[in-house]
Design an enzyme around this catalytic site. Structure first.
Site, short mmCIF file in Angstrom:
data_model
loop_
_atom_site.label_atom_id
_atom_site.label_comp_id
_atom_site.label_asym_id
_atom_site.label_seq_id
_atom_site.Cartn_x
_atom_site.Cartn_y
_atom_site.Cartn_z
N HIS A 179 8.51 4.58 -3.95
CA HIS A 179 7.99 4.30 -5.31
C HIS A 179 7.93 5.62 -6.08
O HIS A 179 8.04 6.69 -5.49
CB HIS A 179 6.57 3.70 -5.22
N ASP A 200 5.21 7.52 -8.93
CA ASP A 200 3.84 7.37 -9.44
C ASP A 200 3.91 7.16 -10.96
O ASP A 200 4.78 7.73 -11.62
CB ASP A 200 3.01 8.61 -9.11
N HIS A 257 9.26 8.67 -3.75
CA HIS A 257 8.74 9.15 -2.46
C HIS A 257 8.21 7.99 -1.63
O HIS A 257 7.99 6.90 -2.14
CB HIS A 257 7.66 10.22 -2.68
N ARG A 277 -2.66 9.74 10.34
CA ARG A 277 -2.47 10.61 9.17
C ARG A 277 -3.34 10.10 8.02
O ARG A 277 -3.45 8.89 7.81
CB ARG A 277 -1.00 10.60 8.77
O1 AKG Z 1 0.49 9.58 1.76
C1 AKG Z 1 1.35 10.15 1.13
O2 AKG Z 1 1.84 11.21 1.50
C2 AKG Z 1 1.85 9.56 -0.17
C3 AKG Z 1 0.81 8.83 -0.95
C4 AKG Z 1 1.35 8.31 -2.24
O3 AKG Z 1 2.51 8.45 -2.55
C5 AKG Z 1 0.47 7.60 -3.18
O4 AKG Z 1 -0.72 7.38 -2.87
O5 AKG Z 1 0.97 7.22 -4.27
FE FE2 Z 2 2.82 8.00 -4.66
#
Ligand code: AKG
Ligand code: FE2
Length: 387
Positions: free
Chosen positions: A238, A240, A296, A306
């Site tokens: 996606h 942001d 990403h 994680r």
């Molecule tokens: O957890 C991650 O590294 C990415 C999180 C992410 O892309 C988001 O919360 O929009």
């Molecule tokens: Fe994100």
């Protein structure tokens, strides 16, 4: 906490909170009780992609780590935004002790029993609290993750999680919101400053004073240990929707990957104390597509639980974001129509990865919110939204 100085100030903040919160109505589905499952259920099994795991040594250090004290920081930032839409920063001024506390409190929350977490579950038409990743409804398979969203004060949901012991959690989250807000404002100045824009040029989108406040969301993400990581997806690809996103990830556990045209999926390796900066869709619009909004995703693993903490920074609710006039001319016409964050989120809720196309100025295609949704949408498209 922000000090509220008058009733009208409070009303204004409350109204702006409602306005983007409406775009985040979410699913009734709840995360799996990850501790209770031994194998990967079919509901969570994705077709493995050939590029998993991305361990090509050529790509390992592709995402630059920029020292904000470096005299060349501005040009490095510009290059990273133009080429990748993502970079990491060090010497950013957020105390490492606070980041450690943030990770600790995030782990404390997600290690609660499932029944306890469900006390703070995001309501069907709600925006804050515990739940699935927001983008879940766009995919037919479930992701191997859970999240907790905070907008404004975390106290209401924190009290449901820890009726007698929520103060530490709230103090840490509120300190983090303050620090991340300051760093986001600084980064927006540097990112747009790298294109030659002055604070005066961008004050309409980033007002520092007065009652019109930037809008921000703090998102805690948890990716539990996974029995079959190569067939699971932590967070699906996606972009942001923010102007910028700041992300802090566990020191010991990578997982964030960015799609780079020529290289494929590139890891954003965790570096102690560093913060990842993602260009969001609104910054892509502001820059008239000079800057990339990074696609990403997050992978999971078999060994470590994680966590990551994302801080989404956007403009005040009434600000229409459009390509900055300083960056447009006869040869570079504005590529996008003006939108507020809320309008953009609504477009994204319907069109997901095609949302930018919907607001594109294009004589050939009269863009309309009624354009057909992308094929990946599997849920009721008008009920959901994402950052
Ligand atoms: O957890 C991650 O590294 C990415 C999180 C992410 O892309 C988001 O919360 O929009
Ligand atoms: Fe994100």
């Amino acid at each position: 906490m922000t000090k509220l100085t008058s009733a009208s100030h409070f009303r204004e903040i409350f109204q702006s909170m409602n306005s983007i919160s409406e775009s985040y109505k979410n699913t009734h589905m709840i995360p799996l009780d990850f501790k209770a499952v031994l194998g990967l259920p079919d509901s969570h099994t994705w077709t493995p992609t050939p590029d998993y795991p991305p361990d090509n040594p050529l790509t390992t250090n592709s995402v630059p780590v920029i020292d904000l004290f470096d005299p060349n920081a501005i040009s490095l930032i510009r290059h990273a935004c133009e080429r990748l839409g993502v970079f990491q920063v060090i010497n950013h001024g957020i105390p490492i002790d606070l980041l450690n506390e943030l990770e600790l409190q995030t782990r404390r929350l997600f290690s609660l029993q499932a029944e306890r977490k469900l006390r703070a579950v995001r309501s069907p038409d709600g925006f804050t609290g515990y739940g699935l990743p927001r983008i879940s409804t766009f995919f037919s398979k479930m992701m191997w993750s859970e999240g907790f969203s905070i907008k404004g004060s975390p106290v209401e949901h924190a009290r449901q999680l820890w009726p007698h012991d929520h103060t530490n959690f709230c103090n840490v989250m509120e300190a983090c919101q303050r620090e991340m807000k300051g760093l986001s404002e600084q980064m927006i100045g540097l990112v747009l400053g790298s294109l030659g824009l002055t604070p005066e040029d961008i004050k309409w989108v980033e007002p520092r004073t007065g009652s019109r406040q930037a809008q921000d969301v703090l998102q805690l993400n948890s990716y539990p240990v996974c029995p079959d990581p190569s067939r699971a997806m932590g967070l699906a690809p996606h972009t942001d929707s923010s102007l910028l996103t700041l992300l802090y990830q566990s020191n010991d556990t990578g997982g964030l990957q960015v799609l780079v045209e020529t290289l494929g999926w590139v890891p954003v390796n965790p570096i102690s104390g560093a913060i990842v900066v993602n260009v969001g869709d609104l910054m892509h619009i502001l820059s008239n597509a000079r800057f990339k909004s990074a696609v990403h995703r997050a992978a999971v693993n078999k060994i470590h639980h994680r966590v990551s903490i994302a801080y989404f920074h956007g403009p005040p609710s009434d600000v229409k974001v459009s390509p900055l006039t300083q960056l447009t001319d006869i040869d570079h016409p504005p590529l996008y129509r003006p939108v507020t964050w809320k309008e953009y989120l609504d477009a994204k809720a319907t069109h997901f990865d095609k949302a930018l196309e919907v607001i594109r100025n294009n004589d050939l295609r009269k863009s309309s919110p009624l354009s057909p949704p992308p094929s990946c949408i599997v849920g009721p498209k008008d009920e959901h939204n994402l950052l």
